[in-house]
Design an enzyme around this catalytic site. Structure first.
Site, PDB file in Angstrom:
ATOM      1  N   GLU A   1       0.840  -1.202   0.000  1.00 23.43           N
ATOM      2  CA  GLU A   1       0.000   0.000   0.000  1.00 23.43           C
ATOM      3  C   GLU A   1       0.869   1.243   0.000  1.00 23.43           C
ATOM      4  O   GLU A   1       1.847   1.336   0.738  1.00 23.43           O
ATOM      5  CB  GLU A   1      -0.892  -0.010   1.248  1.00 23.43           C
ATOM      6  CG  GLU A   1      -2.267   0.548   1.031  1.00 23.43           C
ATOM      7  CD  GLU A   1      -3.125  -0.307   0.101  1.00 23.43           C
ATOM      8  OE1 GLU A   1      -3.310   0.118  -1.062  1.00 23.43           O
ATOM      9  OE2 GLU A   1      -3.592  -1.374   0.513  1.00 23.43           O
TER      10      GLU A   1
ATOM     11  N   ASP B   1       2.830   2.152  -4.945  1.00 19.76           N
ATOM     12  CA  ASP B   1       2.740   2.253  -6.418  1.00 19.76           C
ATOM     13  C   ASP B   1       3.351   3.554  -6.945  1.00 19.76           C
ATOM     14  O   ASP B   1       4.089   3.536  -7.917  1.00 19.76           O
ATOM     15  CB  ASP B   1       1.309   2.000  -6.936  1.00 19.76           C
ATOM     16  CG  ASP B   1       0.263   2.974  -6.436  1.00 19.76           C
ATOM     17  OD1 ASP B   1       0.550   3.743  -5.490  1.00 19.76           O
ATOM     18  OD2 ASP B   1      -0.857   2.962  -6.981  1.00 19.76           O
TER      19      ASP B   1
ATOM     20  N   ASP C   1      -4.648   0.362  -9.855  1.00 22.90           N
ATOM     21  CA  ASP C   1      -6.082   0.056  -9.926  1.00 22.90           C
ATOM     22  C   ASP C   1      -6.523  -0.264 -11.344  1.00 22.90           C
ATOM     23  O   ASP C   1      -7.238  -1.241 -11.589  1.00 22.90           O
ATOM     24  CB  ASP C   1      -6.897   1.240  -9.390  1.00 22.90           C
ATOM     25  CG  ASP C   1      -6.496   1.625  -7.986  1.00 22.90           C
ATOM     26  OD1 ASP C   1      -5.740   0.853  -7.359  1.00 22.90           O
ATOM     27  OD2 ASP C   1      -6.931   2.695  -7.520  1.00 22.90           O
TER      28      ASP C   1
END
Ligand code: ADP
Ligand code: MG
Length: 391
Positions: free
Chosen positions: A38, A41, A177
């Site tokens: 988390e 990215d 995503d």
């Protein structure tokens, strides 16, 4: 929902709105849950998401005009705009900006658009960190490709959707995503190197374990401002590291020893932000390793460590999410539990033994509601496949 039911459902909605005639195509794209990795990215690091059973469905047809009409079934609203003028941002019907943004980015790529009617619907909880926005963009671009017939490879389409969200919608998200929504595969999670975009579909062999998602029902308003602040803090930390170690081009390149060696130059907050990112990248690699050995217990422990780091060092959790995580960990048979998504609300993801499922749900439902007054939504999802044309 079964595939043919989903197709019939969205086709009926389309026909009611725009009429029956002509050839209607249908695309779908899933939401996602990030299992671990988390806030890595945008630091060129590693992530490990899986696509969910929840999805956006888009039905569309050319309409022989220069007008695009879009119907959102879930909002029961329509927008309409002409392609004779530049496509504008819509302050009122904000849901339309995800589709508008994709169309704009296609134009920037030199794709010639034509008038079309579009109807869409989704069952991904919105604004909960399960990426309904990316699913909407990806379902839109897949639909557009089928309808218009342009040739752009999937990785490029993924980046185009990210640009739509970054530049048109104004949300500075990373690539994860859109990537998983496009590239996911049934029964697999996806290991992604966010620098090279090299990826590996990893069989998610969970045996008697399940992935469970708990929706906190809160979304604190700080999400966007704090997200941007975290990104700046990472930049600040990177600048210090890169000054001493020129090979460090992103936090992904840094090692804990290097951070420790320079600790006195860091303000304590920036130090902790960098510590999270560096250790989180390590945890993703270690958890992949654990998974390949079938060691789910260790995988769960890495999820726990990820949460603790996001709570204490990156400071993107909140009391409601911490409560969900704490309650989850109280249940025997829970291997790991953590916040997933950008933070400040949204969802947790837990790895639990299937036999613990009933107790898990009961424990969370009862105690979360007693403390917060909110009924938490609890979902079980297998790893679903990525975007596709389904009709
Ligand atoms: P997340 O991606 O975590 O779900 P975002 O705030 O990034 O949260 O995106 C949510 C937005 O995406 C919604 O506010 C809405 O504008 C749009 N959206 C998502 N799903 C739908 C849907 N089924 N119908 C209409 N708009 C949707
Ligand atoms: Mg989103």
């Amino acid at each position: 929902m079964l595939k043919h039911e989903a197709i019939n459902g969205i086709k009926n909605i389309f026909a009611k709105t725009f009429g029956e005639s002509g050839n209607i195509i249908v695309s779908r794209a899933p939401g996602r849950v990030n299992l671990i990795g988390e806030h890595t990215d945008y630091n060129d690091g590693f992530v490990f998401p899986m696509a969910l059973d929840f999805q956006i469905l888009v039905a569309a047809r050319k309409n022989d005009s220069e007008t695009v009409r879009i119907y959102s079934s879930d909002f029961d609203q329509t927008v309409e705009f002409s392609l004779k003028q530049p496509i504008q941002y819509d302050q009122e019907k904000r849901w339309s900006n995800y589709l508008r943004g994709v169309l704009v980015m296609l134009q920037e790529k030199g794709v010639k658009l034509c008038g079309m009617d579009i109807a869409f619907q989704g069952n991904i909880p919105q604004g909960s960190g399960l990426s309904s926005s990316a699913a909407l963009e990806v379902a839109t671009v897949v639909m557009a490709q089928k309808l218009l017939g342009f040739k752009i490879e999937k990785p490029e389409l993924v980046k185009l959707c990210q640009r739509a969200e970054n530049k048109f919608v104004g949300m500075n998200c990373g690539i994860m995503d859109q990537f998983i929504s496009m590239m996911g595969e049934q029964g697999h999670a996806l290991f992604l190197d966010c620098r090279s975009l090299d990826y590996k579909l990893v069989p998610l062999e969970l045996g008697d374990c399940r992935i469970i998602i708990c929706q906190s029902g809160v979304k604190h308003t700080l999400v966007d401002s704090e997200y941007n602040k975290r990104r700046q803090e990472c930049e600040q930390g990177l600048a210090i590291l890169a000054r001493h170690f020129p090979a460090i081009k992103a936090l992904r390149d840094a090692k804990m020893e290097q951070l420790e060696a320079l600790k006195s130059e860091f303000n304590p907050v920036v130090y902790r932000r960098c510590k999270h990112v560096i250790t989180e990248d390590d945890r993703v690699l270690a958890s992949m390793n654990a998974l390949s050995r079938g060691d789910l217990k260790s995988f769960g422990q890495f999820m726990n460590a990820s949460h603790d780091s996001l709570r204490d060092d990156y400071e993107v959790s909140c009391p409601e999410i911490d409560l969900l995580v704490r309650l989850a960990r109280e249940v025997r048979g829970v291997l790991g539990s953590r916040i997933t998504g950008g933070g400040f609300g949204g969802c947790t993801v837990s790895l639990i033994e299937a036999k613990a499922e009933a107790e898990f749900s009961e424990h969370i439902r009862k105690n979360y509601q007693t403390t917060t007054g909110i009924i938490p939504q609890i979902y079980i999802s297998t790893a679903a496949s990525g975007a596709a044309i389904i009709a």
